[in-house]
Design a protein around this motif. Structure first.
Motif, PDB file in Angstrom:
ATOM      1  N   MET A   1       0.826  -1.199   0.000  1.00 16.58           N
ATOM      2  CA  MET A   1       0.000   0.000   0.000  1.00 16.58           C
ATOM      3  C   MET A   1       0.867   1.259   0.000  1.00 16.58           C
ATOM      4  N   TYR A   2       1.916   1.246   0.807  1.00 10.50           N
ATOM      5  CA  TYR A   2       2.846   2.390   0.837  1.00 10.50           C
ATOM      6  C   TYR A   2       3.407   2.628  -0.565  1.00 10.50           C
ATOM      7  N   ARG A   3       3.786   1.567  -1.249  1.00  7.71           N
ATOM      8  CA  ARG A   3       4.327   1.679  -2.597  1.00  7.71           C
ATOM      9  C   ARG A   3       3.273   2.212  -3.565  1.00  7.71           C
ATOM     10  N   HIS A   4       2.017   1.793  -3.379  1.00  8.41           N
ATOM     11  CA  HIS A   4       0.934   2.239  -4.262  1.00  8.41           C
ATOM     12  C   HIS A   4       0.783   3.757  -4.216  1.00  8.41           C
ATOM     13  N   PHE A   5       0.731   4.324  -3.016  1.00  5.32           N
ATOM     14  CA  PHE A   5       0.573   5.775  -2.907  1.00  5.32           C
ATOM     15  C   PHE A   5       1.848   6.508  -3.335  1.00  5.32           C
ATOM     16  N   GLN A   6       2.987   5.861  -3.177  1.00  7.21           N
ATOM     17  CA  GLN A   6       4.228   6.465  -3.678  1.00  7.21           C
ATOM     18  C   GLN A   6       4.167   6.607  -5.199  1.00  7.21           C
ATOM     19  N   ARG A   7       3.628   5.582  -5.873  1.00  8.89           N
ATOM     20  CA  ARG A   7       3.499   5.644  -7.330  1.00  8.89           C
ATOM     21  C   ARG A   7       2.525   6.735  -7.755  1.00  8.89           C
ATOM     22  N   ILE A   8       1.416   6.867  -7.005  1.00 12.26           N
ATOM     23  CA  ILE A   8       0.450   7.930  -7.313  1.00 12.26           C
ATOM     24  C   ILE A   8       1.131   9.292  -7.216  1.00 12.26           C
ATOM     25  N   LEU A   9       1.911   9.486  -6.158  1.00 11.88           N
ATOM     26  CA  LEU A   9       2.614  10.753  -5.948  1.00 11.88           C
ATOM     27  C   LEU A   9       3.606  11.027  -7.072  1.00 11.88           C
ATOM     28  N   ILE A  10       4.395  10.033  -7.438  1.00 12.57           N
ATOM     29  CA  ILE A  10       5.397  10.200  -8.499  1.00 12.57           C
ATOM     30  C   ILE A  10       4.719  10.528  -9.826  1.00 12.57           C
ATOM     31  N   ASP A  11       3.655   9.791 -10.150  1.00 16.13           N
ATOM     32  CA  ASP A  11       2.965  10.028 -11.425  1.00 16.13           C
ATOM     33  C   ASP A  11       2.385  11.435 -11.487  1.00 16.13           C
ATOM     34  N   ARG A  12       1.812  11.898 -10.384  1.00 17.49           N
ATOM     35  CA  ARG A  12       1.221  13.243 -10.382  1.00 17.49           C
ATOM     36  C   ARG A  12       2.302  14.316 -10.481  1.00 17.49           C
ATOM     37  N   ILE A  13       3.394  14.137  -9.769  1.00 17.08           N
ATOM     38  CA  ILE A  13       4.502  15.099  -9.834  1.00 17.08           C
ATOM     39  C   ILE A  13       5.072  15.143 -11.248  1.00 17.08           C
ATOM     40  N   ARG A  14       5.267  13.977 -11.855  1.00 14.80           N
ATOM     41  CA  ARG A  14       5.826  13.919 -13.207  1.00 14.80           C
ATOM     42  C   ARG A  14       4.902  14.627 -14.210  1.00 14.80           C
TER      43      ARG A  14
END
Length: 652
Positions: A1-14
């Motif tokens: 789950m931690y990794r899932h939200f990390q991916r959401i954050l990275i995708d939005r920042i990118r």
């Protein structure tokens, strides 16, 4: 789950950087803030962008935070220090997703990976050093499969090498055994132990008279040539020992898919095809002068840029000796061309061994069965081989590059590791006499050639026996079979964890007492913690109560209220990082990351266990929450241990 939200954050920042600044960052680094109250993620990207955008890092951070808008699952972003961006999760929303069992798996198909490990010479019993190789390799396979990769597990069998020749010669010259004698002897339960002693005696025989080495060369040549009595004896010995190796490793839940043998690499002329490729592409050339005259050599990449006159013998790697024999590295190059699907020839395949769970192992053959799984032709390769083989492994990579297979070379990884020794205490417990000088050493090296070593089965038997004494004293009410099962799981867990908790570059000094301890960074400690969590849930059942319906009783608001406690939030956050620990282990080729995470998870739950009386909590919402935390922790810990190949017994 931690990794899932990390991916959401990275995708939005990118996406934001692309739209706002027309900037593409290949990698967006995510760190953890120094304290949990600052948030769950920290991004230093403003410092990287400062030169490109010609702005101060803090100014960039303020612009991003002020204009990026809402991000699913995140409460807010905050600027910190000289330009860091801290990101805070919505605790109730994250926990609700966990309670609801929402999966966020990466569904993107992944390429097939080949992992080769163990590769034990089939001339004697497996020893403690082989166990480190096999446990590292098997755990890396589990990590990859958990990450969604299809994996072929291979165990290379050098059944025509000098070690097998030594055992053949030992039986012939020292034991006076013929082929019929060997066929009968090979049926014995631990034929690999017999070969262990014969191999040690043969090594001493060579030392007594160097002229005996000539007989070794003759036997080795006969084995490689095949279709003769000596080759038949070698095959009989190697096949019987190989069966024993598979049985030994199965005790640790280690399985293989395919057993490629050197005999087929020779008889199917893999090297001839590789040699032609290497000569045609200018990778191999025949040296006409110097100490390598008459040899086929490969110019090392370090010689690039030198003129022909500047080349020295140090710039050359001999692949084929002047007498026409192919060195180990040459055959390895051919084998790896097959692995990557670059050779143009395949093995024959036949069924060889079936595990108790019905999983089948295939072995190479000159002529095999018509229907068989497809092996080789892999996108990436990981070889678990000790650090002493680093130079040979590098030569194979160099050959791939020189042949023009740059992509294959990039996806060829040598997972090297250091040796396993014994603590002086452990050596004494195993019956080895030590001098005063040896007693003062940090570790005692072992040597199968000298007959001083620890057979894998002996080690496993000793661990089970020691563990069972403890189980017998704690649970006399259980049946003998139940106690043996528990002791076996503890012993295997102790051994696997001990081999995995050290980084691969560390020399391990094995110690029974340390490995089996229920305290500290050990497998039994982690297993005992999982059993503790089970016991809470078992006591609930003994009271006639069922687990609450967490999804119905713990809504987002209730979870948010409970997770206002920093202690609870830190615990939950740690338990949700299993996928991240696995990602780190795969990316670095270092399974110790997951072993360390399992220990930290066990520590965290033990603090929770001692800090909160779950079943006696009177507040219904909090009691339901504590039960869910217990349930979730137990599952996370057991899942993490399973990736390490460690089962949790019912009782401890």
């Amino acid at each position: 789950m931690y990794r899932h939200f990390q991916r959401i954050l990275i995708d939005r920042i990118r996406e934001f950087l692309r739209q706002q600044y027309e900037v593409e960052l290949e990698t967006i680094v995510i760190e953890q803030p120094p304290k949990i109250e600052f948030g769950e993620y920290a991004l230093p990207l403003s410092f990287e962008l400062a030169k490109r955008l010609r702005k101060a890092p803090r100014k960039i951070a303020e612009e991003i935070v002020g204009t990026i808008g809402d991000i699913p699952g995140f409460e807010k972003l905050e600027v910190a220090g000289a330009g860091y961006i801290n990101a805070r999760l919505k605790r109730g929303e994250v926990a609700s997703a966990l309670v609801q069992g929402e999966a966020h798996d990466d569904k993107v198909p992944k390429p097939k990976i080949l992992v080769e490990h163990s590769s034990i010479n089939p001339n004697k019993a497996a020893h403690i050093g082989h166990l480190r190789n096999a446990i590292l390799g098997d755990t890396f396979v589990r990590l990859l499969r958990t990450s969604g990769y299809p994996v072929d597990v291979q165990n290379y069998i050098d059944n025509t090498g000098v070690q097998v020749a030594d055992v053949v010669l030992g039986f012939r010259e020292l034991e006076k055994k013929n082929k019929a004698d060997l066929a009968q002897l090979a049926k014995s339960k631990r034929f690999d132990y017999v070969c262990w002693d014969v191999y040690a005696r043969a090594s001493q025989w060579y030392e007594q008279d160097k002229a005996n080495l000539k007989k070794r060369a003759e036997v080795l040549h006969a084995i490689e040539e095949g279709n003769n009595e000596i080759a038949d004896e070698a095959d009989l010995i190697a096949t019987a020992v190989l069966n024993r190796h598979l049985e030994t490793m199965d005790r640790l839940s280690i399985e293989y898919d395919f057993l490629p043998r050197e005999s087929e690499i020779l008889h199917l002329h893999f090297w001839d095809l590789a040699f032609k490729q290497m000569v045609d592409r200018g990778v191999l050339y025949k040296e006409e002068q110097g100490k390598n005259a008459g040899c086929w050599v490969m110019r090392r990449p370090s010689a690039a840029g030198k003129s022909a006159d500047e080349h020295t013998e140090d710039d050359q790697k001999v692949i084929v000796r002047s007498n026409g024999t192919v060195g180990y590295v040459g055959k390895d190059i051919a084998y790896h061309l097959w692995k990557f699907g670059k050779l143009g020839r395949d093995f024959g395949y036949r069924r060889f061994y079936q595990y108790p769970n019905q999983h089948e192992v295939w072995i190479s053959a000159e002529e095999g069965e018509k229907d068989h799984p497809h092996f080789g032709d892999s996108a990436a390769i990981y070889n678990v081989i000790d650090t002493r083989q680093s130079e040979a492994q590098s030569t194979v990579v160099d050959a791939l590059k020189l042949l023009g297979y740059e992509d294959a070379a990039r996806h060829y990884t040598h997972l090297s590791y250091e040796m396993v020794a014994l603590t002086p205490r452990c050596a004494q417990e195993l019956g080895y006499p030590l001098s005063e000088d040896e007693l003062g050493k940090a570790y005692i090296e072992v040597s199968g050639r000298r007959g001083f070593g620890v057979k894998a089965d002996d080690l496993i038997d000793r661990l089970i026996s020691t563990a069972k004494k403890e189980v017998d004293s704690r649970h006399p009410e259980l049946s003998e079979l139940e106690r043996i099962d528990i002791a076996t799981k503890i012993a295997v867990g102790a051994l696997r964890y001990f081999m995995l908790k050290f980084t691969k570059t560390s020399v391990i000094a094995f110690d029974f007492k340390e490995a089996l301890s229920f305290e500290g960074e050990t497998g039994p400690y982690a297993q005992y913690t999982a059993v503790r969590a089970r016991n809470i849930l078992r006591k609930l059942a003994d009271r006639g109560e069922a687990l609450p319906n967490f999804a119905r009783e713990l809504n987002r608001e209730a979870l948010g209220r409970q997770l206002e406690s920093e202690d609870f939030w830190q615990l939950l956050l740690m338990a949700s990082k299993t996928d991240s620990a696995i990602d780190r282990a795969v990316a670095s080729g270092e399974p110790s990351h997951v072993a360390r995470y399992a220990f930290q998870l066990a520590q965290a739950f033990n603090n929770f266990y001692h800090g909160y009386q779950v079943l006696s909590e009177e507040n219904r919402e909090k009691r339901t929450f504590l039960l869910w935390m217990t349930h979730y922790f137990r599952n996370r810990l057991e899942d993490t241990l399973a990736v390490l190949g460690i089962d949790v017994p019912e009782y401890m």
